[in-house]
Design a protein around this motif. Structure first.
Motif, PDB file in Angstrom:
ATOM      1  N   ARG A   1       5.152  13.133   3.496  1.00  0.00           N
ATOM      2  CA  ARG A   1       5.924  12.109   2.802  1.00  0.00           C
ATOM      3  C   ARG A   1       5.001  10.965   2.401  1.00  0.00           C
ATOM      4  O   ARG A   1       4.130  10.564   3.159  1.00  0.00           O
ATOM      5  N   SER A   2       5.211  10.440   1.210  1.00  0.00           N
ATOM      6  CA  SER A   2       4.447   9.306   0.732  1.00  0.00           C
ATOM      7  C   SER A   2       5.389   8.111   0.581  1.00  0.00           C
ATOM      8  O   SER A   2       6.435   8.232  -0.050  1.00  0.00           O
ATOM      9  N   ILE A   3       5.017   6.970   1.168  1.00  0.00           N
ATOM     10  CA  ILE A   3       5.889   5.806   1.200  1.00  0.00           C
ATOM     11  C   ILE A   3       5.174   4.609   0.579  1.00  0.00           C
ATOM     12  O   ILE A   3       4.048   4.283   0.968  1.00  0.00           O
ATOM     13  N   ALA A   4       5.845   3.936  -0.366  1.00  0.00           N
ATOM     14  CA  ALA A   4       5.347   2.672  -0.897  1.00  0.00           C
ATOM     15  C   ALA A   4       5.761   1.581   0.082  1.00  0.00           C
ATOM     16  O   ALA A   4       6.943   1.411   0.378  1.00  0.00           O
ATOM     17  N   VAL A   5       4.778   0.840   0.603  1.00  0.00           N
ATOM     18  CA  VAL A   5       5.025  -0.165   1.630  1.00  0.00           C
ATOM     19  C   VAL A   5       4.798  -1.554   1.041  1.00  0.00           C
ATOM     20  O   VAL A   5       3.737  -1.826   0.486  1.00  0.00           O
TER      21      VAL A   5
ATOM     22  N   VAL B   1       2.448  -4.071  10.754  1.00  0.00           N
ATOM     23  CA  VAL B   1       1.488  -3.005  10.475  1.00  0.00           C
ATOM     24  C   VAL B   1       0.462  -3.050  11.602  1.00  0.00           C
ATOM     25  O   VAL B   1      -0.129  -4.097  11.870  1.00  0.00           O
ATOM     26  N   THR B   2       0.262  -1.912  12.265  1.00  0.00           N
ATOM     27  CA  THR B   2      -0.683  -1.830  13.378  1.00  0.00           C
ATOM     28  C   THR B   2      -1.698  -0.741  13.087  1.00  0.00           C
ATOM     29  O   THR B   2      -1.328   0.376  12.746  1.00  0.00           O
TER      30      THR B   2
ATOM     31  N   PHE C   1      13.838   0.308   4.765  1.00  0.00           N
ATOM     32  CA  PHE C   1      13.827   0.681   3.359  1.00  0.00           C
ATOM     33  C   PHE C   1      14.734  -0.248   2.571  1.00  0.00           C
ATOM     34  O   PHE C   1      15.837  -0.569   3.026  1.00  0.00           O
ATOM     35  N   GLU C   2      14.240  -0.686   1.405  1.00  0.00           N
ATOM     36  CA  GLU C   2      15.042  -1.513   0.522  1.00  0.00           C
ATOM     37  C   GLU C   2      14.620  -1.236  -0.916  1.00  0.00           C
ATOM     38  O   GLU C   2      13.463  -1.451  -1.280  1.00  0.00           O
ATOM     39  N   VAL C   3      15.531  -0.742  -1.700  1.00  0.00           N
ATOM     40  CA  VAL C   3      15.349  -0.487  -3.129  1.00  0.00           C
ATOM     41  C   VAL C   3      14.078   0.320  -3.399  1.00  0.00           C
ATOM     42  O   VAL C   3      13.199  -0.098  -4.142  1.00  0.00           O
ATOM     43  N   GLY C   4      13.951   1.461  -2.761  1.00  0.00           N
ATOM     44  CA  GLY C   4      12.853   2.378  -3.046  1.00  0.00           C
ATOM     45  C   GLY C   4      11.523   2.049  -2.406  1.00  0.00           C
ATOM     46  O   GLY C   4      10.557   2.788  -2.556  1.00  0.00           O
ATOM     47  N   GLU C   5      11.429   0.931  -1.707  1.00  0.00           N
ATOM     48  CA  GLU C   5      10.206   0.563  -1.007  1.00  0.00           C
ATOM     49  C   GLU C   5      10.520   0.340   0.465  1.00  0.00           C
ATOM     50  O   GLU C   5      11.661   0.128   0.853  1.00  0.00           O
ATOM     51  N   PHE C   6       9.477   0.374   1.266  1.00  0.00           N
ATOM     52  CA  PHE C   6       9.614   0.107   2.689  1.00  0.00           C
ATOM     53  C   PHE C   6       9.107  -1.306   2.938  1.00  0.00           C
ATOM     54  O   PHE C   6       7.924  -1.590   2.742  1.00  0.00           O
TER      55      PHE C   6
ATOM     56  N   PHE D   1       0.840  -1.195   0.000  1.00  0.00           N
ATOM     57  CA  PHE D   1       0.000   0.000   0.000  1.00  0.00           C
ATOM     58  C   PHE D   1       0.875   1.245   0.000  1.00  0.00           C
ATOM     59  O   PHE D   1       2.081   1.181   0.206  1.00  0.00           O
ATOM     60  N   ARG D   2       0.251   2.382  -0.253  1.00  0.00           N
ATOM     61  CA  ARG D   2       0.940   3.674  -0.199  1.00  0.00           C
ATOM     62  C   ARG D   2       0.477   4.381   1.069  1.00  0.00           C
ATOM     63  O   ARG D   2      -0.715   4.531   1.311  1.00  0.00           O
ATOM     64  N   LEU D   3       1.464   4.783   1.879  1.00  0.00           N
ATOM     65  CA  LEU D   3       1.187   5.446   3.149  1.00  0.00           C
ATOM     66  C   LEU D   3       1.563   6.910   3.055  1.00  0.00           C
ATOM     67  O   LEU D   3       2.662   7.252   2.619  1.00  0.00           O
ATOM     68  N   ASN D   4       0.644   7.785   3.454  1.00  0.00           N
ATOM     69  CA  ASN D   4       0.902   9.221   3.488  1.00  0.00           C
ATOM     70  C   ASN D   4       1.209   9.604   4.927  1.00  0.00           C
ATOM     71  O   ASN D   4       0.353   9.538   5.796  1.00  0.00           O
ATOM     72  N   THR D   5       2.479   9.973   5.180  1.00  0.00           N
ATOM     73  CA  THR D   5       2.873  10.445   6.497  1.00  0.00           C
ATOM     74  C   THR D   5       2.931  11.965   6.421  1.00  0.00           C
ATOM     75  O   THR D   5       2.565  12.546   5.412  1.00  0.00           O
ATOM     76  N   SER D   6       3.380  12.596   7.421  1.00  0.00           N
ATOM     77  CA  SER D   6       3.478  14.063   7.428  1.00  0.00           C
ATOM     78  C   SER D   6       4.393  14.547   6.314  1.00  0.00           C
ATOM     79  O   SER D   6       5.612  14.592   6.471  1.00  0.00           O
TER      80      SER D   6
END
Length: 99
Positions: A49-53, A89-90, A79-84, A42-47
């Motif tokens: 920052r957007s992270i591909a998980v 996950v909680t 983080f590994e190769v551009g993804e988290f 999934f894609r997570l939107n943090t403060s």
């Protein structure tokens, strides 16, 4: 002899330069709102920052069964190769997903 000392120095510099990157990959935790979900992540939107998980290791191809767009979650992993790569996950209610 000089060539060996130069090689030794070069290897030392490479190792020292790698330490911050290695440290950055350990024990990261982020919280935010899920923007989009697919079968193994999934894609997570943090403060700001957007992270591909990547959740394959904990959910397989079943992420959409447990996480929906709009969910508030906290992730741990590295983080590994551009993804988290998620180790956990909680959800906001404290329940771990996919476990």
């Amino acid at each position: 002899m000089k060539l060996t000392a130069t090689r030794f120095l070069f290897v030392g510099v490479v190792i020292l330069a790698s330490v911050p990157a290695i440290a950055q990959n350990q024990g990261n935790s982020f919280s935010g709102r899920v923007q989009r979900v697919w079968e193994d992540g999934f894609r997570l939107n943090t403060s700001g920052r957007s992270i591909a998980v990547d959740t394959y290791d904990i959910c397989g191809d079943n992420t959409t069964r447990y996480i929906s767009a709009g969910d508030q979650v906290t992730i741990t992993g590295e983080f590994e190769v551009g993804e988290f790569d998620a180790f956990s996950v909680t959800k906001a209610n404290g329940k771990s997903v996919c476990q």
